[in-house]
Design a protein around this motif. Structure first.
Motif, PDB file in Angstrom:
ATOM      1  N   LEU A  23      -2.194  -1.216   8.665  1.00 27.93           N
ATOM      2  CA  LEU A  23      -2.141  -1.051   7.225  1.00 27.93           C
ATOM      3  C   LEU A  23      -0.760  -0.527   6.840  1.00 27.93           C
ATOM      4  CD1 LEU A  23      -5.568   0.731   6.711  1.00 27.93           C
ATOM      5  CD2 LEU A  23      -5.001  -1.609   6.032  1.00 27.93           C
ATOM      6  N   GLN A  27      -1.825   3.476   3.079  1.00 28.43           N
ATOM      7  CA  GLN A  27      -3.227   3.059   3.123  1.00 28.43           C
ATOM      8  C   GLN A  27      -3.977   3.635   4.322  1.00 28.43           C
ATOM      9  OE1 GLN A  27      -2.354  -1.139   3.343  1.00 28.43           O
ATOM     10  NE2 GLN A  27      -2.986  -1.455   1.221  1.00 28.43           N
ATOM     11  N   GLU A  28      -3.265   4.190   5.268  1.00 25.66           N
ATOM     12  CA  GLU A  28      -3.872   4.580   6.542  1.00 25.66           C
ATOM     13  C   GLU A  28      -4.996   5.602   6.411  1.00 25.66           C
ATOM     14  OE1 GLU A  28      -0.671   5.567   9.164  1.00 25.66           O
ATOM     15  OE2 GLU A  28      -0.014   3.484   9.298  1.00 25.66           O
ATOM     16  N   ASN A  30      -7.237   5.673   4.174  1.00 28.53           N
ATOM     17  CA  ASN A  30      -8.362   5.115   3.413  1.00 28.53           C
ATOM     18  C   ASN A  30      -9.555   4.721   4.265  1.00 28.53           C
ATOM     19  OD1 ASN A  30      -6.870   5.420   1.093  1.00 28.53           O
ATOM     20  ND2 ASN A  30      -6.266   3.293   0.959  1.00 28.53           N
ATOM     21  N   ASN A  34      -9.121   0.602  13.394  1.00 29.62           N
ATOM     22  CA  ASN A  34      -9.857  -0.486  14.034  1.00 29.62           C
ATOM     23  C   ASN A  34     -10.288  -0.088  15.435  1.00 29.62           C
ATOM     24  OD1 ASN A  34      -9.485  -1.945  11.722  1.00 29.62           O
ATOM     25  ND2 ASN A  34      -7.976  -3.345  12.575  1.00 29.62           N
ATOM     26  N   GLY A  60      -7.077  -9.595  10.046  1.00 31.88           N
ATOM     27  CA  GLY A  60      -7.856  -8.514   9.470  1.00 31.88           C
ATOM     28  C   GLY A  60      -9.088  -8.219  10.291  1.00 31.88           C
ATOM     29  N   ARG A  80     -16.173  -1.154   7.287  1.00 30.16           N
ATOM     30  CA  ARG A  80     -14.721  -1.298   7.452  1.00 30.16           C
ATOM     31  C   ARG A  80     -14.307  -2.655   6.912  1.00 30.16           C
ATOM     32  NH1 ARG A  80     -16.381   2.774   9.246  1.00 30.16           N
ATOM     33  NH2 ARG A  80     -15.670   4.000  10.984  1.00 30.16           N
ATOM     34  N   MET A  82     -10.352  -4.455   6.293  1.00 30.75           N
ATOM     35  CA  MET A  82      -8.903  -4.312   6.185  1.00 30.75           C
ATOM     36  C   MET A  82      -8.229  -5.651   6.455  1.00 30.75           C
ATOM     37  SD  MET A  82      -7.244  -4.590   9.403  1.00 30.75           S
ATOM     38  CE  MET A  82      -5.817  -3.546   9.337  1.00 30.75           C
ATOM     39  N   ASP A  84      -4.291  -6.905   7.612  1.00 28.25           N
ATOM     40  CA  ASP A  84      -3.005  -6.433   8.128  1.00 28.25           C
ATOM     41  C   ASP A  84      -1.949  -6.439   7.018  1.00 28.25           C
ATOM     42  OD1 ASP A  84      -1.429  -6.009  10.895  1.00 28.25           O
ATOM     43  OD2 ASP A  84      -0.195  -7.232   9.541  1.00 28.25           O
ATOM     44  N   LYS A  85      -1.069  -5.457   7.067  1.00 26.43           N
ATOM     45  CA  LYS A  85      -0.066  -5.284   6.015  1.00 26.43           C
ATOM     46  C   LYS A  85       0.791  -6.529   5.803  1.00 26.43           C
ATOM     47  CE  LYS A  85       3.213  -2.964   9.102  1.00 26.43           C
ATOM     48  NZ  LYS A  85       3.879  -1.675   9.364  1.00 26.43           N
ATOM     49  N   GLN A  88      -1.360  -8.968   3.370  1.00 25.64           N
ATOM     50  CA  GLN A  88      -1.949  -8.512   2.114  1.00 25.64           C
ATOM     51  C   GLN A  88      -1.299  -9.224   0.934  1.00 25.64           C
ATOM     52  OE1 GLN A  88      -1.982  -4.210   1.894  1.00 25.64           O
ATOM     53  NE2 GLN A  88      -2.977  -4.022   3.884  1.00 25.64           N
TER      54      GLN A  88
END
Length: 161
Positions: A23, A27-28, A30, A34, A60, A80, A82, A84-85, A88
């Motif tokens: 992330l 954002q970490e 939040n 994983n 993700g 969960r 998410m 990946d940055k 996004q």
């Protein structure tokens, strides 16, 4: 051009790739990592997780749980989610979550609702989940901490029946 996304079970062949997804630094806090989620899946039979793939690339991770496992009606909780940055802002998360929401009632026909929690101080998350059909129903009592402080997590749901 919009590429197809797909889910792949997390297994011995891909768990390291899933754990390596990242992330943005802001954002970490939040959600749990994983790696923690993969460990939970190993010990809790009702936790089910998937790598989110764009073509052959893991982009993700999403994990849900069946609550309670052996009773009617069942509740499905997305624990969960998410992307990946690097991926996004491309609509991948929206497409993945919509695909999961469509899939879950067929996989769990006894389920009455799908819930998700998110930090109440994140209006962008509220808007994102509302756009997908989630309706806020309250706060998660476990999210306030032992001393009752903090903003708490909103709980939102989609009713299936």
């Amino acid at each position: 051009m919009q590429h197809d996304i797909r889910f792949q079970s997390v297994n011995e062949d891909n768990f390291e790739d899933i754990m390596d997804l990242e992330l943005h630094p802001e954002q970490e806090g939040n959600l749990a990592s994983n790696a923690y989620s993969v460990a939970q899946m190993a010990y809790y039979d009702n936790f089910i997780g998937y790598g989110i793939y764009l073509e052959e690339e893991p982009v993700g991770f999403i994990m849900h749980a069946v609550l309670p496992e052996l009773q009617d009606p069942q509740e499905l909780a997305i624990y969960r989610f998410m992307v990946d940055k690097r991926y996004q802002g491309q609509g991948i998360g929206t497409r993945a979550l919509c695909q999961l929401i469509e899939r879950l009632p067929a996989d769990f026909p006894r389920a009455e609702r799908i819930t998700i929690c998110y930090h109440s101080d994140k209006p962008e998350l509220r808007a994102f989940y509302q756009k997908l059909g989630f309706v806020e129903v309250g706060f998660d009592p476990d999210s306030f901490g032992e001393d009752g402080s903090g903003p708490g997590d909103n709980v939102a749901e989609i009713r299936l029946r």
